[in-house]
Write an enzyme that holds these catalytic residues in place. Structure first.
Site, short mmCIF file in Angstrom:
data_model
loop_
_atom_site.label_atom_id
_atom_site.label_comp_id
_atom_site.label_asym_id
_atom_site.label_seq_id
_atom_site.Cartn_x
_atom_site.Cartn_y
_atom_site.Cartn_z
N GLU A 1 -12.74 -29.22 -22.27
CA GLU A 1 -13.85 -28.29 -22.49
C GLU A 1 -13.39 -27.34 -23.59
O GLU A 1 -12.66 -26.39 -23.33
CB GLU A 1 -14.16 -27.52 -21.20
CG GLU A 1 -14.63 -28.41 -20.05
CD GLU A 1 -16.06 -28.91 -20.26
OE1 GLU A 1 -16.82 -28.28 -21.01
OE2 GLU A 1 -16.42 -29.94 -19.65
N CYS B 1 -17.38 -19.21 -24.82
CA CYS B 1 -17.27 -20.46 -25.60
C CYS B 1 -18.60 -20.89 -26.17
O CYS B 1 -18.66 -21.45 -27.26
CB CYS B 1 -16.70 -21.57 -24.73
SG CYS B 1 -17.68 -21.86 -23.26
#
Ligand code: NAD
Length: 489
Positions: free
Chosen positions: A222, A256
């Site tokens: 991720e 993110c």
């Protein structure tokens, strides 16, 4: 077995090896496989969060100045929602499914059986230090695995709290936590795991994948990157600008999937800037430094990097900063694209467009059209998220069909992360694999086909030599068309 306690220094290599061996031995005992144990583990995780809510809020406040409401929304509740969703669906996911059997293999029966992978390592970053460590853990435990957690050393209060709580809530040794930074993670990566879930930067993602290759361990990565925004919503400008400002400046931009840069046409810039300014004031007041709901930059290295972006830019909102407090105001800068140079990427004209910003600085880049923006997006790494603010269905389709990204969100930002039914993950340089809800189940289980072919009647004789012309013709007829039948399990 407790991995460490907060007053201990990070673990040394033999203790790391022992911790992983303990997780392995627990998995090998078979105790984590029964559905009842998995459900019990999910309840234990829920109890750990609820009974220590105040301690979690204090830890994330101390680590990154995350206020109570944001801690609830983006750390605790999101993890609790993942647990509830998983508990609701677990029995159905875990049930063996009927599998198709080719006509040529009849009579026979096939089932699809999910089995746990084994010991899973979860490595987390500091920006959502609870959510990004514990949300993957929900799926890991639901699938019947044991886990070793590696919280981020840059969120030391949260890391220490979780490491202290884990042995209390998982006294059976199904979950362990190892504190430390790069050195301890490197030691961990020398051990054999059955899956690794890594959330963090692409640079460390490469280190993780290299180490995993030594053991042929599958990985879920991720990662981050520059998540672009296309903005042309004239009809609902105020609402759109407010959603954009919220998505960007939540957690002081250290998300993110935060909008990284905005592309729009030159005529829209004044109205967009005015909309962002009033939204920022509305949410964090005229002095966001005084707001309990506005975060701080994680450390001085990142603070200096972000202030560097402000230095040669045209700052149109914010720009104030204070190193002692690691405070940077929600800031918007305008950047002109330089003909002959890529708009984003390592060769972009302005430093703010060369790397993931990961902080409260939002550049606005002007382009001639949405088609130009599509070219910019396709000219570099595939982003983790793409945001399109427009009232035009044609423009929404354009971005959806002509670009690739981990996810596309239309007329909002960040919200897809909280959707337990949707897969969360990147594509290309923004990551591989996905999790949340059933996608965690799929990532952390092995779907094993079990095919049972009765010995009588012995129909496989037809596929065995010696072949006759008649037999071959019959076989060709049976096998060419790929027909299958499903029988109940
Ligand atoms: P990072 O890659 O520096 O650190 C992540 C983890 O890796 C930490 O636990 C750290 O201890 C460990 N680590 C650091 N250096 C290492 C090394 N040399 N060898 C082995 N392990 C090492 O990331 P970060 O600064 O904590 O987080 C910021 C990055 O994470 C940003 O790029 C952001 O986009 C990304 N991110 C992605 C997601 C997502 O869900 N896709 C979520 C949050 C953050």
């Amino acid at each position: 077995m407790p991995a460490t306690t907060p007053d201990q220094t990070p673990q040394t290599a033999p203790r790391i090896a022992e911790t992983v061996a303990a997780a392995r031995s627990r998995f090998d005992s078979g105790a984590t496989r029964p559905l009842a144990t998995r459900v019990r583990h999910l309840h234990a995780l829920r109890a750990m969060l609820i009974e220590n809510e105040t301690a979690f809020e204090a830890a994330v406040w101390s680590d990154i100045h995350k206020g109570r409401a944001e801690a609830q929304l983006t750390e605790i509740n999101v993890t609790l929602a993942e647990i509830s969703h998983t508990l609701r669906h677990l029995r159905r996911w875990a049930r063996p499914k009927r599998g198709p059997v080719p006509v040529a293999l009849l009579p026979g029966r096939a089932r699809l059986v999910s089995e746990p992978l084994g010991v899973v390592l979860v490595i987390a970053p500091w920006n959502y230090p609870v959510q990004l460590l514990l949300t993957p853990l929900v799926g890991v435990l639901a699938a019947g695995n044991t886990a070793v957690l590696k919280p981020s050393e840059l969120a030391p209060a949260t890391s220490s709290l979780i490491t202290r709580l884990v042995p209390r809530y998982f006294p059976d040794g199904a979950v362990h936590a190892v504190e430390g930074g790069a050195a301890e993670t490197a030691e961990l990566l020398e051990q054999k795991f059955d899956h690794i879930v890594f959330t963090g930067s692409g640079a460390v993602g490469r280190i993780v994948m290299r180490a995993a290759a030594e053991h042929l361990t599958p990985v879920t990565l991720e990662l981050g990157g520059k998540s672009p925004v296309w903005f042309d919503d004239d009809a609902h400008l105020r609402e759109a600008a407010r959603r954009l400002a919220w998505a960007k400046f939540t957690n002081a931009g250290q998300t993110c999937v935060a909008p990284d840069y905005v592309m729009t046409t030159p005529d829209r810039v004044p109205a967009l800037v005015a909309g962002l300014k009033s939204a920022i004031e509305d949410m964090w007041g005229s002095d966001p430094r005084a707001s309990r709901d506005y975060g701080r930059i994680v450390n001085e290295r990142h603070f200096d990097r972000l202030v560097g972006f402000l230095e040669d830019a045209d700052v149109v909102i914010g720009g104030e900063h204070d190193r002692a407090e690691r405070y940077i105001a929600p800031s918007v800068v305008t950047v002109s694209a330089d003909a002959g140079r890529p708009v984003v990427g390592p060769d972009a004209a302005h430093p703010v467009l060369r790397e993931e910003i990961f902080g409260p600085v939002l550049p606005i880049v002007t382009l001639a059209s949405a088609e130009e923006a599509v070219k910019v997006i396709n000219g570099w790494d595939k982003p983790l998220a793409l945001y399109v603010f427009t009232s035009s269905a044609r423009t929404r389709r354009l971005f959806e069909q002509k670009t690739s990204s981990g996810a596309v969100v239309q007329n909002a930002g960040l919200v897809h992360v909280a959707s337990t039914g949707l897969p969360f993950g990147g594509v290309g340089a923004s990551g591989m694999g996905a999790y949340h809800g059933i996608y965690s189940w799929r990532s952390f289980s092995h779907l094993k086909p079990v095919l049972n072919k009765p010995l009588k009647p012995d129909t496989l004789r037809l596929a065995q030599p010696p072949f006759t012309d008649l037999g071959l013709r019959f076989l060709k007829g049976l096998t060419r068309h790929g027909g299958t039948v499903k029988r109940s399990v």
